[in-house]
Design a protein around this motif. Structure first.
Motif, mmCIF file in Angstrom:
data_model
loop_
_atom_site.group_PDB
_atom_site.id
_atom_site.type_symbol
_atom_site.label_atom_id
_atom_site.label_comp_id
_atom_site.label_asym_id
_atom_site.label_seq_id
_atom_site.Cartn_x
_atom_site.Cartn_y
_atom_site.Cartn_z
ATOM 1 N N ALA A 177 -41.394 14.578 -19.047
ATOM 2 C CA ALA A 177 -41.779 13.453 -19.903
ATOM 3 C C ALA A 177 -41.546 12.120 -19.194
ATOM 4 O O ALA A 177 -42.288 11.148 -19.400
ATOM 5 C CB ALA A 177 -40.988 13.504 -21.208
ATOM 6 N N ARG A 178 -40.521 12.075 -18.364
ATOM 7 C CA ARG A 178 -40.239 10.843 -17.626
ATOM 8 C C ARG A 178 -41.377 10.505 -16.682
ATOM 9 O O ARG A 178 -41.812 9.348 -16.588
ATOM 10 C CB ARG A 178 -38.930 11.010 -16.863
ATOM 11 N N THR A 219 -44.398 9.290 -18.718
ATOM 12 C CA THR A 219 -44.244 7.902 -19.168
ATOM 13 C C THR A 219 -44.466 6.921 -18.018
ATOM 14 O O THR A 219 -45.156 5.904 -18.167
ATOM 15 C CB THR A 219 -42.846 7.692 -19.762
ATOM 16 N N LEU A 226 -48.268 6.810 -17.024
ATOM 17 C CA LEU A 226 -49.061 6.023 -17.976
ATOM 18 C C LEU A 226 -48.764 4.537 -17.829
ATOM 19 O O LEU A 226 -49.673 3.697 -17.939
ATOM 20 C CB LEU A 226 -48.759 6.484 -19.407
ATOM 21 N N PHE A 227 -47.506 4.210 -17.560
ATOM 22 C CA PHE A 227 -47.138 2.791 -17.414
ATOM 23 C C PHE A 227 -47.823 2.158 -16.198
ATOM 24 O O PHE A 227 -48.377 1.060 -16.294
ATOM 25 C CB PHE A 227 -45.621 2.665 -17.289
#
Length: 382
Positions: free
Chosen positions: A136-137, A140, A143-144
């Protein structure tokens, strides 16, 4: 010097987009090469030349990123998927190719292509993360960085549009300035020459010596107009010549202008107060042009016998006053005032001042008054 160098680099890049894109592709290729040259842990398979060749294939489409940004993005996604699924090559810390494609689409592509890109990324990024770490890291973070690339591209597009609008406004202001200069030079010269030419035949019959003076005034006025036009066009042809030429007159030239007007038969009185030395050149040129245009209107329309030109400097205010004893303002019904008065107001407004025109004292004659703030030495040097 640094700002000038940046500007020159931008101009060169705009003139050679292929070279810029090729340079960016080489830079990205250098970045993706780093994991291949850094020693790998013993438990991992060694990097292969086939894997490295495939990274080059993912970078090559970037050369065409401006011409077909969507096609380049699809090519990068396809080759990157092939690299991930078919070969066991080193991973990359950042998806450089994809970030550059997203940035380019945000800058250049229409809205529908930007929407399609967003949809593709919402699918491609999670799939890539799932194939890589299932973290998940990482999802994230990925996407950032893609969102940041898109936002940076939109900001770049907005900045470019703002620069384009400002350039168009600057061009419009320059056209207006040149039009005012041409109007002032030609209107004044032609008006004086017409007055002298109309008086010439009468003077030939009644006072030959006055006819000779009239012809000399016509010649002097024409030569002065040609000289001002040559100076103006010379600056336009070579703005960076640095030879000090300028189409702008100075208040020191105002007495010569008044002499030419007097030669046309108008009695002109000239008064100054407050000391005119040390005025900034643009301000002095504006004062000259306002006085010139006001006298031109007097010669053309007022049927005046006398006129007064007064230049007064009082503290931080320069006042230009031109008054005649003519017939006063005459504007035909349905006809707007000429460009000369509008030009005077524009010139004054450019210096933060005002220019008004109307009947003289007690409704007799015509008066033009311009009030121009005089900047301090610190403001001039800023």
């Amino acid at each position: 010097m640094r700002i000038r160098g940046v500007g020159q680099a931008r101009e060169w890049g705009a003139a050679h987009p292929w070279a810029v894109d090729a340079g960016l592709a080489l830079l990205v290729q250098a970045a993706v090469t780093m994991p291949f040259v850094v020693p790998r842990p013993p438990e991992l398979e060694p990097a292969t030349w086939s894997a490295y060749g495939l990274t080059a294939l993912t970078v090559l489409p970037l050369v065409w990123r401006r011409r077909a940004p969507m096609a380049v993005l699809l090519a990068v996604l396809a080759t990157s998927a092939l690299y991930r699924l078919a070969l066991e090559g080193p991973g990359q810390p950042l998806p450089y190719q994809g970030l550059l494609c997203v940035y380019t689409i945000a800058v250049l592509a229409p809205a529908w292509q930007r929407a399609v890109t967003a949809g593709l990324l919402l699918v491609a990024v999670p799939v890539s993360v799932w194939l890589n770490t299932q973290s998940a890291r990482e999802l994230t973070f990925s996407l950032f960085v893609f969102a940041a690339a898109y936002v940076l591209g939109r900001l770049t597009d907005a900045r470019q549009r703002a620069h384009l609008v400002e350039a168009e406004r600057a061009a419009a202001r320059e056209r207006a300035r040149i039009a005012r200069e041409m109007h002032d030079i030609l209107s004044h010269a032609v008006s004086l020459m017409i007055v002298q030419a109309e008086a010439g035949p009468v003077a030939v019959r009644r006072a030959p010596e006055r006819a000779e003076a009239a012809f000399e005034a016509i010649s002097a006025t024409g030569r002065d107009a040609m000289d001002q036009l040559r100076r103006m066009l010379g600056v336009l042809r070579d703005e960076d010549s640095g030879d000090g030429r300028s189409p702008q007159p100075d208040l020191a030239e105002l007495p010569a202008l008044l002499d030419r007007v007097r030669a046309g038969g108008l009695d002109v009185r000239y008064e100054t107060s407050g000391g005119l030395a040390g005025l900034p050149a643009p301000l002095a040129a504006t004062a000259y042009r306002i006085a010139q245009e006001a006298l031109t209107n007097t010669v053309r329309h007022a049927r005046a016998r006398t006129a007064t030109v007064r230049i007064d400097r009082s503290g931080a205010l320069l006042t230009v006053l031109v008054r005649d004893d003519g017939r006063g303002p005459r504007t035909a019904p349905g006809r707007a005032a000429g460009h000369g008065l509008a030009g005077m107001r524009e010139r004054a407004a450019a210096h933060g001042g005002t220019a008004t025109a109307g009947p003289g004292p007690d409704g007799r004659g015509f008066e033009v008054r311009a009030e121009l703030p005089v900047p301090s030495p610190a403001e001039v040097g800023a």
